[in-house]
Design an enzyme around this catalytic site. Structure first.
Site, mmCIF file in Angstrom:
data_model
loop_
_atom_site.group_PDB
_atom_site.id
_atom_site.type_symbol
_atom_site.label_atom_id
_atom_site.label_comp_id
_atom_site.label_asym_id
_atom_site.label_seq_id
_atom_site.Cartn_x
_atom_site.Cartn_y
_atom_site.Cartn_z
ATOM 1 N N GLY A 208 -12.347 3.977 -0.523
ATOM 2 C CA GLY A 208 -13.248 2.838 -0.715
ATOM 3 C C GLY A 208 -14.693 3.244 -0.520
ATOM 4 N N ASN A 209 -15.565 2.286 -0.403
ATOM 5 C CA ASN A 209 -16.975 2.575 -0.139
ATOM 6 C C ASN A 209 -17.560 1.454 0.719
ATOM 7 O OD1 ASN A 209 -18.248 0.496 -1.953
ATOM 8 N ND2 ASN A 209 -16.999 1.601 -3.434
ATOM 9 N N LEU A 210 -18.802 1.612 1.089
ATOM 10 C CA LEU A 210 -19.397 0.722 2.096
ATOM 11 C C LEU A 210 -20.067 -0.522 1.515
ATOM 12 C CD1 LEU A 210 -21.064 3.296 4.518
ATOM 13 C CD2 LEU A 210 -19.131 1.798 4.993
ATOM 14 N N ALA A 275 -19.972 -1.430 -6.456
ATOM 15 C CA ALA A 275 -19.887 0.018 -6.255
ATOM 16 C C ALA A 275 -18.476 0.433 -6.670
ATOM 17 C CB ALA A 275 -20.155 0.358 -4.800
#
Ligand SMILES: Cc1cc2nc3c(=O)[nH]c(=O)nc-3n(C[C@H](O)[C@H](O)[C@H](O)COP(=O)(O)O)c2cc1C
Length: 411
Positions: A208-210, A275
């Site tokens: 995943g990402n932030l 994102a």
């Protein structure tokens, strides 16, 4: 702002104390109106000391002031947190059996309710119907958070954090105050993607990402306030999305791509703030990958994901459609944020690319942002810094200044 803070009788009433303190610290005048049950969880002196205002629960207190009418007419914003299942039911039914419910019938200002209860109560058809009734009347009912409830249970029903309730409620009030805002996006249908995708590794893990999705949600809200019809493609968002009319929830990049491409043929503008992952695991086994001591890490082969923004810019799923991308960038030894962003703009072919520096506490998960908006040649067309809402308005301003100008289509 004059805020009326309604508190009903759930364990989360203690969080109303934190919310009260936060609102006071922000300079708002707050009058707390608890229910009788709320005062079994938190005492009136706590609310009175922190608000500096008298607390009462009954319409028969302070009769000469006709408190329920005076309070309702004097408020700029009502927040009910926590809102119990019972309070939602009483408000939906139009009951007026205590000071809080009576006041709810006299207010003209925005009303934001933050429910908190066990998952079973939240999902019961009676509560679902009550929430739908309240929303249909314009009450902003915040989705409860998921997580630890009273005791050992977990699930949806948790009161969101006081900071999130305050931010959302003040946004709602701000939007109501901004109803006179120019309706310069009226007639346009815009698709906004927001959040961060998750690429499954196995049934329990993901890459995943932030991204919190706040900037995308701010873009969707700003567009809606300025008159656009909005479809929000929401990737794993925990942000409250109340009031956004068309929300499509997705998880992975493939799902996000499908959802955006399904909505784009009807859209005048597509803004990709989500994102998305550049790579995904080549295979997703049906069972959890086991650790075998001594064998080292499991090899996870990655394959490239399609470049959704470049595809949209190339294909223009609707003639004349405007495509806007976001590039969260960090500098490195080969160039700074803008250098990488301008190069990306030339590669992607979108009409506008919004470049925002991330990392070191900037961009992701914060309430403010700082962006440079460039055109397809990488030339700067605008810069903006401020709240995510202010940045969102700057992006829409830049979209409206494009040449050829946007022509609203009807569908
Ligand atoms: C320990 C305890 C915790 C409770 N927590 C909740 C809760 O989180 N949410 C809820 O809807 N009701 C909860 N209740 C039930 C309410 O207190 C009850 O429905 C009450 O009538 C609500 O009154 P009010 O809506 O007027 O505040 C709880 C009750 C107890 C005794």
């Amino acid at each position: 702002m004059r805020i009326l803070l309604g508190v009903s009788g759930g364990v989360a009433a203690y969080k109303a104390v934190l919310l009260l303190r936060l609102l006071r610290e922000q300079g708002h005048r707050v009058r707390v109106v608890p229910t009788a049950s709320a005062l079994r969880f938190v005492g009136a002196p706590t609310f009175e000391a922190l608000s500096g205002e008298k607390v009462s629960t009954e319409v028969f207190d302070d009769v000469p002031q006709v408190a329920h009418v005076a309070l309702g007419q004097g408020a700029d914003l009502v927040i009910v947190a926590p809102a119990t299942a019972d309070l939602l039911a009483r408000a939906a039914a139009g009951r007026a059996d205590d000071l809080l419910t009576s006041t709810l019938l006299t207010v003209h200002c925005p009303v934001v309710m933050a429910p908190a209860m066990h998952t079973e109560m939240w999902q019961h058809p009676a509560t679902v119907a009550n929430v739908a009734t309240l929303r249909s009347r314009g009450v902003h009912v915040i989705e409860p958070a998921s997580g630890r409830l009273t005791g050992k249970d977990t699930g949806p029903g948790r009161l969101p954090e006081p900071e999130d309730i305050a931010r959302l409620a003040l946004e709602v009030a701000g939007r109501a105050g901004a109803r006179g805002a120019p309706q310069d996006l009226a007639g346009l249908h815009v698709v906004v993607s927001a959040g961060g995708t998750r690429e499954p590794i196995d049934p329990v893990r993901f890459i995943g990402n932030l991204s919190s999705g706040r900037q995308g949600v701010a873009l969707a809200r700003a567009a809606q306030d300025r008159g656009a019809r909005v479809t929000l493609v929401a990737a794993n968002l925990t942000e409250p999305l109340d009031g956004i009319e068309d929300v499509v929830r997705v998880g992975s990049t493939a799902e996000l791509r499908d959802a955006v491409r399904a909505a784009a043929p009807g859209a005048d503008v597509v803004v990709m703030t989500a994102a998305v992952a550049d790579f995904r695991p080549a295979r997703t086994p049906g069972a959890k990958i086991k650790k075998v001591p001594g064998q080292g890490p499991a090899p996870i082969e990655l394959v490239e994901n399609p470049d959704i923004l470049a595809e949209l810019a190339r294909e223009r799923l609707r003639p004349g459609q405007v495509v806007v991308g976001f590039a969260a960038e960090t500098g490195d030894e080969t160039g700074d944020v803008l250098h990488h962003g301008r190069a990306k703009a030339r590669r992607k072919g979108a009409d506008l690319l919004v470049i925002n520096p991330v990392g070191g506490g900037r961009g992701f998960g914060t309430d403010s942002n700082e962006v440079t908006i460039v055109d397809a040649q990488g030339e700067t067309v605008a810069q903006a810094a401020g709240s995510k809402r202010e940045v969102a308005d700057a992006v829409w301003d830049a979209v409206l200044k494009l040449s050829p100008p946007l022509a609203a289509t009807t569908d």
